[in-house]
Design a protein around this motif. Structure first.
Motif, PDB file in Angstrom:
ATOM      1  N   VAL A   1       0.860  -1.196   0.000  1.00 49.46           N
ATOM      2  CA  VAL A   1       0.000   0.000   0.000  1.00 49.46           C
ATOM      3  C   VAL A   1       0.890   1.237   0.000  1.00 49.46           C
ATOM      4  O   VAL A   1       1.788   1.370   0.834  1.00 49.46           O
ATOM      5  CB  VAL A   1      -0.921   0.019   1.242  1.00 49.46           C
ATOM      6  N   PRO A   2       0.685   2.143  -0.956  1.00 48.98           N
ATOM      7  CA  PRO A   2       1.523   3.340  -1.006  1.00 48.98           C
ATOM      8  C   PRO A   2       1.172   4.319   0.110  1.00 48.98           C
ATOM      9  O   PRO A   2       0.138   4.190   0.745  1.00 48.98           O
ATOM     10  CB  PRO A   2       1.185   3.947  -2.372  1.00 48.98           C
ATOM     11  N   MET A   3       2.039   5.302   0.315  1.00 49.90           N
ATOM     12  CA  MET A   3       1.779   6.334   1.324  1.00 49.90           C
ATOM     13  C   MET A   3       0.526   7.112   0.933  1.00 49.90           C
ATOM     14  O   MET A   3       0.373   7.522  -0.217  1.00 49.90           O
ATOM     15  CB  MET A   3       2.979   7.283   1.412  1.00 49.90           C
ATOM     16  N   PHE A   4      -0.334   7.309   1.906  1.00 51.35           N
ATOM     17  CA  PHE A   4      -1.566   8.059   1.636  1.00 51.35           C
ATOM     18  C   PHE A   4      -1.263   9.502   1.241  1.00 51.35           C
ATOM     19  O   PHE A   4      -0.396  10.151   1.825  1.00 51.35           O
ATOM     20  CB  PHE A   4      -2.465   8.072   2.879  1.00 51.35           C
ATOM     21  N   ASN A   5      -1.990   9.951   0.231  1.00 53.06           N
ATOM     22  CA  ASN A   5      -1.917  11.351  -0.160  1.00 53.06           C
ATOM     23  C   ASN A   5      -3.308  11.765  -0.601  1.00 53.06           C
ATOM     24  O   ASN A   5      -3.870  11.165  -1.513  1.00 53.06           O
ATOM     25  CB  ASN A   5      -0.917  11.519  -1.311  1.00 53.06           C
ATOM     26  N   GLU A   6      -3.860  12.758   0.076  1.00 50.76           N
ATOM     27  CA  GLU A   6      -5.253  13.097  -0.222  1.00 50.76           C
ATOM     28  C   GLU A   6      -5.440  13.706  -1.610  1.00 50.76           C
ATOM     29  O   GLU A   6      -6.558  13.823  -2.086  1.00 50.76           O
ATOM     30  CB  GLU A   6      -5.861  13.999   0.863  1.00 50.76           C
ATOM     31  N   ASP A   7      -4.331  14.083  -2.267  1.00 47.18           N
ATOM     32  CA  ASP A   7      -4.450  14.620  -3.627  1.00 47.18           C
ATOM     33  C   ASP A   7      -4.635  13.514  -4.663  1.00 47.18           C
ATOM     34  O   ASP A   7      -5.021  13.776  -5.794  1.00 47.18           O
ATOM     35  CB  ASP A   7      -3.192  15.414  -4.010  1.00 47.18           C
TER      36      ASP A   7
ATOM     37  N   ALA B   1       3.060   3.375  11.460  1.00 50.13           N
ATOM     38  CA  ALA B   1       2.608   4.218  10.351  1.00 50.13           C
ATOM     39  C   ALA B   1       1.916   3.383   9.274  1.00 50.13           C
ATOM     40  O   ALA B   1       0.948   3.830   8.654  1.00 50.13           O
ATOM     41  CB  ALA B   1       3.792   4.976   9.760  1.00 50.13           C
TER      42      ALA B   1
ATOM     43  N   LYS C   1      -1.694   2.948  10.292  1.00 51.41           N
ATOM     44  CA  LYS C   1      -2.412   4.226  10.179  1.00 51.41           C
ATOM     45  C   LYS C   1      -2.633   4.557   8.710  1.00 51.41           C
ATOM     46  O   LYS C   1      -3.691   5.060   8.322  1.00 51.41           O
ATOM     47  CB  LYS C   1      -1.607   5.334  10.874  1.00 51.41           C
ATOM     48  N   ASN C   2      -1.624   4.261   7.905  1.00 46.40           N
ATOM     49  CA  ASN C   2      -1.687   4.579   6.483  1.00 46.40           C
ATOM     50  C   ASN C   2      -2.880   3.908   5.784  1.00 46.40           C
ATOM     51  O   ASN C   2      -3.599   4.561   5.027  1.00 46.40           O
ATOM     52  CB  ASN C   2      -0.380   4.144   5.825  1.00 46.40           C
TER      53      ASN C   2
ATOM     54  N   ILE D   1      -5.602   2.935   7.140  1.00 47.99           N
ATOM     55  CA  ILE D   1      -6.858   3.496   7.652  1.00 47.99           C
ATOM     56  C   ILE D   1      -7.149   4.836   6.971  1.00 47.99           C
ATOM     57  O   ILE D   1      -8.293   5.163   6.677  1.00 47.99           O
ATOM     58  CB  ILE D   1      -6.826   3.623   9.192  1.00 47.99           C
ATOM     59  N   GLU D   2      -6.087   5.599   6.680  1.00 53.19           N
ATOM     60  CA  GLU D   2      -6.301   6.867   5.967  1.00 53.19           C
ATOM     61  C   GLU D   2      -6.880   6.617   4.575  1.00 53.19           C
ATOM     62  O   GLU D   2      -7.827   7.290   4.155  1.00 53.19           O
ATOM     63  CB  GLU D   2      -4.985   7.652   5.892  1.00 53.19           C
TER      64      GLU D   2
END
Lengths: 488, 208
Positions: free
Chosen positions: A42-48, A83, A86-87, A89-90
């Protein structure tokens, strides 16, 4: 079997939390089916970024949505959840919300004595935030401390008391899950309160798609990343592709309709156009609330049918629609229930029973004659318990999607059903309390001729030669073409 | 003049926390040199058999080492700090300890009314963990709610009340930094603990 998905919160090579989940999965495999999901990619969450571009996030969301509950195993890093945990879940609280309303059990393993207590607390807070909105099982903390020494060489927990504690908590979680699954069950206090506008979403309701949109099916399918075509679906009991499931349902000897427990019309077996159906439906109607596919005058009657099924007063409500010399169409409304016995909607079968009757008479060498001693009965079954009156006070023909009636102006739909409904409702006003003395026979519904629609009694004809056909010997006749072979 | 590193706790281009940190950089240019540092691009924290720390994390660690203090701007995702910031803090405590005994000021913005209050509380707990042991400015919360409307086109805070509050907190932070330079009694012990720490054996700190 109850299906759970489990996620270990750390993505390190050596994870005692993963070992703990594997132990739970293997040790309790006779009780629950647990699938451990991998979150390494799963990649790092980014809201963009649009989650729709990411197949890994998709897959996670899909698996979680399909599970009855979720187990999260968290270690503790810097007094909080890793992290990596958490990631995900984001990602799962941004565009998609598969944890919404889901029962979650938190466990944790740590190297030290305190066994991830702070991380579990943070995780609980995170899961209860409005974007996630999961139901975390209260109490019953399972903290496995000194994880390095806790497992034997085969990955089993060494301490028998730990195992039995784990078992007791798992049992509680299974109960908790049932309670949570019941929480969003609509609970009308009486038939009148049945919500025909489908405004009380249940955990299967597809949110944020307009129910009345003619392309509801396409839009809701996209939203849920629905399986289609060659995708396999595991069923009780069998495995079919979506295509095979369609071949199967579309070749059923009747018209099938599914309205869920939020009274939303979400399926029919589409094998003919509306004009050629016994109870006409059109593709654009699917997704509609039941109020949109019924004329106002039948709404109260439909509510009575739904309420009788929802509350368990009846398992089946049946009523005739079009009847005549060559046709006797029945509508059967069956309550569907899940493994917790919660009402999950109505299964409507519309079928013409006349060919069956004719076959039976021909095969057994009998004919119909009028029975002078017939006890008059209501043509509608399954509603008395609810209404306290005879059934002809509530003839709500086509309770699930009397689509026909409301959209008849634009759509090719079954005229007779519309007439039947209104005709019957009129008679109901006078006849309700005196039902027994003043039976309304099927004529009231359709005005069909007397000879063919009054009470039948089958009598034997003088054709004994035909008798054996009633109970054919297995060798003589191929009674079950698909499965009989193996038995004989 | 004091040198501070300001960490942007999120990777979104529309971050109002970045705006706030840039505003502080400009407003306090006479008192301190603030470098706004992005965490975007850091991978999710992962333990490996051979300790490996990404170059970006090493670069950030060096900047923090060379600074007098750190300002962290955090939004709130799901009542908690973003995974990106959590990841960064994990990298910055994985065999390296740039934040140990480093003065830290926490600020946070949010689109809603609460201004990342829960995330800030969690961040304090995290910074207090044995592998980080930063020295966080106490009794100070700067929670900027409704942050989308909080800045004008020059990037300045619209509300005089808010900017005065921030001025006060920043003055406190400057004094706090000076003060913590004298708090060196436990420093050696912290360093010793951190050096002894391994993921396998845990810490000699409060876990025992």
């Amino acid at each position: 079997m109850v299906k759970l998905v489990a996620i270990a919160g750390s993505i390190g090579e050596q994870s005692y939390n993963r070992m703990l989940l594997e132990f739970i999965r293997d040790h309790f495999k006779k009780t629950v089916d647990i699938e451990i999901l991998d979150i390494n990619d799963v990649p790092m969450f980014n809201e963009d970024e649009d989650h729709n571009d990411n197949p890994v996030v998709h897959e996670l969301a899909r698996k979680i949505s399909g599970a009855n509950g979720v187990i999260l195993a968290t270690p503790e890093h810097n007094h909080t959840v890793p992290a990596a945990m958490k990631n995900i879940i984001e990602w799962l609280s941004n565009n998609v919300h598969p944890l919404d309303g889901k029962a979650v059990w938190i466990v944790g393993a740590s190297y030290h004595t305190q066994g991830s207590s702070r991380a579990q607390l943070h995780l609980k807070q995170i899961l209860e935030s409005p974007g996630v909105n999961a139901y975390v099982m209260p109490g019953n903390e399972f903290l496995l401390s000194n994880a390095k020494e806790a497992f034997d060489a085969d990955g089993n927990l060494k301490d028998a008391r730990t195992v039995s504690f784990l078992e007791s908590v798992l049992k509680k979680f299974l109960t908790f899950m049932k309670v949570i699954e019941m929480m969003d069950a609509p609970d009308p206090k009486n038939a009148h309160e049945e919500d025909m506008d489908s405004k009380h979403p249940v955990n299967t309701t597809v949110q944020d798609v307009d129910m009345t949109d003619p392309e509801w099916v396409e839009k809701a399918a996209e939203k849920t990343h629905a399986a289609s075509g060659g995708d396999y679906v595991k069923l009780d009991r069998g495995l079919l592709t979506v295509d095979q499931l369609n071949y199967f349902l579309n070749s059923m000897a009747g018209e099938l309709t599914f309205a869920d427990d939020n009274n939303q019309f979400i399926y029919y077996n589409h094998n003919a156009d509306g004009a050629h159906m016994l109870a006409g439906r059109t593709p654009d109607q699917v997704g509609d609330p039941l109020s949109a596919v019924h004329p106002d005058r039948v709404v109260e009657h439909v509510k009575q049918v739904l309420y009788a099924l929802r509350t368990g007063e009846s398992d089946v409500v049946s009523m005739p629609a079009q009847t005549g010399p060559n046709q006797h169409v029945m509508h059967y409304y069956r309550a569907m229930r899940d493994e917790n016995r919660r009402y999950r909607g109505v299964n409507e079968l519309v079928i013409d029973i006349m060919p069956i009757l004719k076959y039976y008479l021909a095969a057994t060498g009998q004919k119909l004659v009028k029975d002078p001693d017939a006890v008059p009965m209501s043509p509608i079954t399954g509603l008395d318990a609810v209404t306290g009156a005879s059934a002809h006070s509530t003839p709500a023909t086509d309770a699930t999607s009397g689509a026909s009636a409301s959209k008849s102006a634009e759509k090719p739909v079954e005229k007779p059903a519309t007439d039947a409904t209104s005709g019957a409702s009129e008679s109901s006003s006078e006849a309700a309390p005196a039902a027994a003395e003043e039976p309304v026979d099927t004529d009231a519904l359709t005005g069909a001729s007397e000879e063919t629609t009054t009470d039948y009694t089958a009598t034997e004809d003088s054709a004994p030669a035909k008798q054996p056909e009633v109970k054919p010997e297995p060798e003589a006749t191929d009674t079950d073409a698909t499965t009989g072979a193996s038995q004989s | 003049m004091k040198k501070f590193v300001a960490l942007v706790g999120t990777n979104t281009v529309k971050s109002t926390n970045r705006k706030l940190l840039k505003y502080m950089q400009k407003r306090y240019a006479e008192d301190a040199e603030i470098e706004v540092v992005e965490l975007k691009g850091l991978p999710i924290f992962k333990k490996t058999e051979e300790v490996f720390i990404p170059q970006q994390a090493r670069d950030i660690a060096e900047k923090i080492d060379a600074s007098d203090g750190v300002i962290i701007g955090t939004p709130e995702y799901d009542h908690s700090i973003p995974a990106l910031l959590s990841s960064a803090l994990a990298w910055l405590s994985y065999g390296i300890h740039p934040l140990m005994d480093k003065p830290v000021m926490i600020v946070g913005t949010s689109y809603g009314t609460l201004g990342a209050s829960r995330a800030q509380a969690q961040l304090r707990q995290i910074l207090d963990s044995p592998e980080l042991k930063a020295t966080v400015l106490p009794s100070s919360e700067f929670l900027l709610g409704h942050s989308l409307q909080a800045f004008d086109e020059n990037g300045d805070l619209v509300s005089a009340t808010e900017s005065q509050k921030l001025d006060g907190l920043f003055d406190d932070f400057l004094e706090f930094v000076a003060l913590t330079e004298q708090l060196d009694n436990s420093k050696k012990l912290h360093e010793q603990e951190a050096a002894n720490f391994t993921w396998d054996n845990g810490t000699t700190g409060d876990d025992k």
